[in-house]
Design a protein around this motif. Structure first.
Motif, PDB file in Angstrom:
ATOM      1  N   TRP A 150       7.862-120.341 -58.633  1.00 43.78           N
ATOM      2  CA  TRP A 150       7.970-119.428 -57.497  1.00 43.78           C
ATOM      3  C   TRP A 150       7.147-119.927 -56.323  1.00 43.78           C
ATOM      4  O   TRP A 150       6.101-120.537 -56.488  1.00 43.78           O
ATOM      5  CB  TRP A 150       7.487-118.061 -57.972  1.00 43.78           C
ATOM      6  N   VAL A 206       7.423-122.304 -54.203  1.00 40.66           N
ATOM      7  CA  VAL A 206       7.448-123.712 -53.831  1.00 40.66           C
ATOM      8  C   VAL A 206       8.841-124.272 -54.123  1.00 40.66           C
ATOM      9  O   VAL A 206       9.713-123.577 -54.637  1.00 40.66           O
ATOM     10  CB  VAL A 206       6.384-124.530 -54.597  1.00 40.66           C
ATOM     11  N   SER A 207       9.027-125.554 -53.786  1.00 45.85           N
ATOM     12  CA  SER A 207      10.277-126.249 -54.083  1.00 45.85           C
ATOM     13  C   SER A 207       9.999-127.367 -55.080  1.00 45.85           C
ATOM     14  O   SER A 207       8.885-127.492 -55.617  1.00 45.85           O
ATOM     15  CB  SER A 207      10.870-126.833 -52.797  1.00 45.85           C
ATOM     16  N   ASP A 249      15.843-128.516 -55.892  1.00 40.95           N
ATOM     17  CA  ASP A 249      15.300-127.462 -55.036  1.00 40.95           C
ATOM     18  C   ASP A 249      16.129-126.213 -55.316  1.00 40.95           C
ATOM     19  O   ASP A 249      17.310-126.150 -54.955  1.00 40.95           O
ATOM     20  CB  ASP A 249      15.421-127.829 -53.549  1.00 40.95           C
ATOM     21  N   THR A 282      14.786-122.475 -51.487  1.00 37.36           N
ATOM     22  CA  THR A 282      13.636-123.357 -51.321  1.00 37.36           C
ATOM     23  C   THR A 282      14.072-124.729 -50.818  1.00 37.36           C
ATOM     24  O   THR A 282      15.243-125.110 -50.941  1.00 37.36           O
ATOM     25  CB  THR A 282      12.881-123.562 -52.647  1.00 37.36           C
ATOM     26  N   LYS A 322      19.579-120.942 -48.392  1.00 38.20           N
ATOM     27  CA  LYS A 322      18.670-119.804 -48.517  1.00 38.20           C
ATOM     28  C   LYS A 322      19.451-118.497 -48.336  1.00 38.20           C
ATOM     29  O   LYS A 322      19.366-117.843 -47.303  1.00 38.20           O
ATOM     30  CB  LYS A 322      17.538-119.939 -47.499  1.00 38.20           C
ATOM     31  N   TYR A 328      18.697-114.284 -56.654  1.00 35.28           N
ATOM     32  CA  TYR A 328      17.480-114.840 -57.247  1.00 35.28           C
ATOM     33  C   TYR A 328      17.194-114.169 -58.592  1.00 35.28           C
ATOM     34  O   TYR A 328      16.214-113.438 -58.751  1.00 35.28           O
ATOM     35  CB  TYR A 328      16.322-114.688 -56.261  1.00 35.28           C
ATOM     36  N   ASP A 330       5.099-126.756 -47.985  1.00 37.84           N
ATOM     37  CA  ASP A 330       6.327-126.565 -48.756  1.00 37.84           C
ATOM     38  C   ASP A 330       6.656-125.085 -48.883  1.00 37.84           C
ATOM     39  O   ASP A 330       7.809-124.664 -48.708  1.00 37.84           O
ATOM     40  CB  ASP A 330       6.148-127.205 -50.132  1.00 37.84           C
ATOM     41  N   ALA A 331       5.643-124.266 -49.173  1.00 41.43           N
ATOM     42  CA  ALA A 331       5.854-122.826 -49.326  1.00 41.43           C
ATOM     43  C   ALA A 331       6.389-122.186 -48.049  1.00 41.43           C
ATOM     44  O   ALA A 331       7.132-121.199 -48.102  1.00 41.43           O
ATOM     45  CB  ALA A 331       4.553-122.151 -49.747  1.00 41.43           C
ATOM     46  N   VAL A 376      10.143-121.684 -47.964  1.00 41.04           N
ATOM     47  CA  VAL A 376      10.792-120.797 -48.931  1.00 41.04           C
ATOM     48  C   VAL A 376      11.117-119.479 -48.235  1.00 41.04           C
ATOM     49  O   VAL A 376      10.263-118.893 -47.570  1.00 41.04           O
ATOM     50  CB  VAL A 376       9.883-120.559 -50.152  1.00 41.04           C
ATOM     51  N   CYS A 407      13.819-114.962 -51.040  1.00 39.78           N
ATOM     52  CA  CYS A 407      13.540-115.663 -52.296  1.00 39.78           C
ATOM     53  C   CYS A 407      12.186-115.261 -52.846  1.00 39.78           C
ATOM     54  O   CYS A 407      12.055-114.956 -54.040  1.00 39.78           O
ATOM     55  CB  CYS A 407      13.610-117.170 -52.063  1.00 39.78           C
TER      56      CYS A 407
END
Length: 265
Positions: free
Chosen positions: A32, A34-35, A60, A64, A69, A74, A174-175, A178, A182
């Motif tokens: 969760w 991150v990718s 990915d 993410t 997206k 999810y 990275d976060a 997201v 998600c």
């Protein structure tokens, strides 16, 4: 490295990377917030040792990285179906799954519902099939962290023990990619769980890696994940916290390599 995409439907395209061209397929499922980029340092450690033996596949997940997206979808069954869609596109009939955190929960779902597809499981600080309810204050912080670098930094601070500053900044970057939908919906998914009764269907050898994770300590993982899976065993890597593959990538890679060697041909 090869990059590719798989179209799931009109709204969702999944992005993936393939590293190596060996005969054994290993899917890396991230958790969760991150990718697949959370595995970058781990991938470097794995490729240095087993580049000719493995085909490492990093997805990915929806919401993410470079994947679509959407506003919904999810859920555990949807995440698992996404993994199978990528596997089918790559001609991968049987594969090992390495899953971290929520990715470890997805890995358990896959092995429980599609035991013919999963030949081995490595679960890194996994969320159990039962889920993991959090106190109200933590729940508010986690579920409301989408799009908030400060909240996500707080979460990493709580979760990690040995995360260096450069890696922390990369994870936060990275976060930021997201989606809020998600973050919220996937949080609801992994905290709820709900398929503990299916764990007895898992037939594959399973390694559960525990650390000094403040949320998922070894004793908890032993009871909630290891004991319900017939061929599971526990390995403890002291020192790091929840993001073990980012905090200690070489040590984590060594554990995975030893597990893969034990599977034989």
């Amino acid at each position: 490295m090869i990059t590719g995409t798989v179209s799931i439907d009109a709204q969702v395209t999944l992005s993936y990377r393939v590293i190596g061209s060996g005969p054994r397929d290993v899917f890396l499922l991230h958790g969760w917030m991150v990718s697949g980029a959370v595995y970058d340092d781990f991938l470097a450690a794995m490729a240095a040792c087993q580049a000719g033996e493995l085909r490492l596949i990093v997805i990915d997940q929806r919401g993410t990285g470079a994947s679509s997206k959407p506003e919904s979808g999810y859920t555990l069954d949807r995440y698992a179906a996404d993994v199978l869609a990528v596997a089918d596109a790559l001609g991968s009939r049987s594969f090992v799954v390495v899953g971290h955190s929520m990715g470890g929960q997805i890995a358990q779902w896959l092995a429980a519902h599609h035991p013919d597809r999963v030949s081995g499981l490595v679960l890194l600080c996994p969320v159990p099939a039962s889920g993991i309810p959090l106190p109200d204050d933590a729940r508010g912080l986690f579920r409301g962290s989408g799009g908030s670098r400060s909240a996500q930094q707080t979460i990493l601070g709580l979760a990690c023990k040995q995360l260096d500053e450069a890696t922390r900044e990369r994870l936060l970057d990275d976060a930021a990619g997201v989606s809020v939908a998600c973050v919220q919906q996937a949080f609801d998914t992994w905290t709820a769980g709900g398929f503990s009764d299916r764990l007895s269907a898992i037939r594959s050898p399973t390694l559960v890696v525990a650390t000094d994770d403040p949320f998922l300590p070894p004793a908890f993982l032993l009871a909630a994940v290891v004991k319900p899976i017939a061929r599971a065993r526990l390995a403890i890597l002291p020192g790091p916290g929840h993001y073990v593959q980012a905090e200690k990538p070489r040590e984590t890679a060594a554990l995975v390599q030893a597990f893969l060697a034990g599977l034989g041909g």
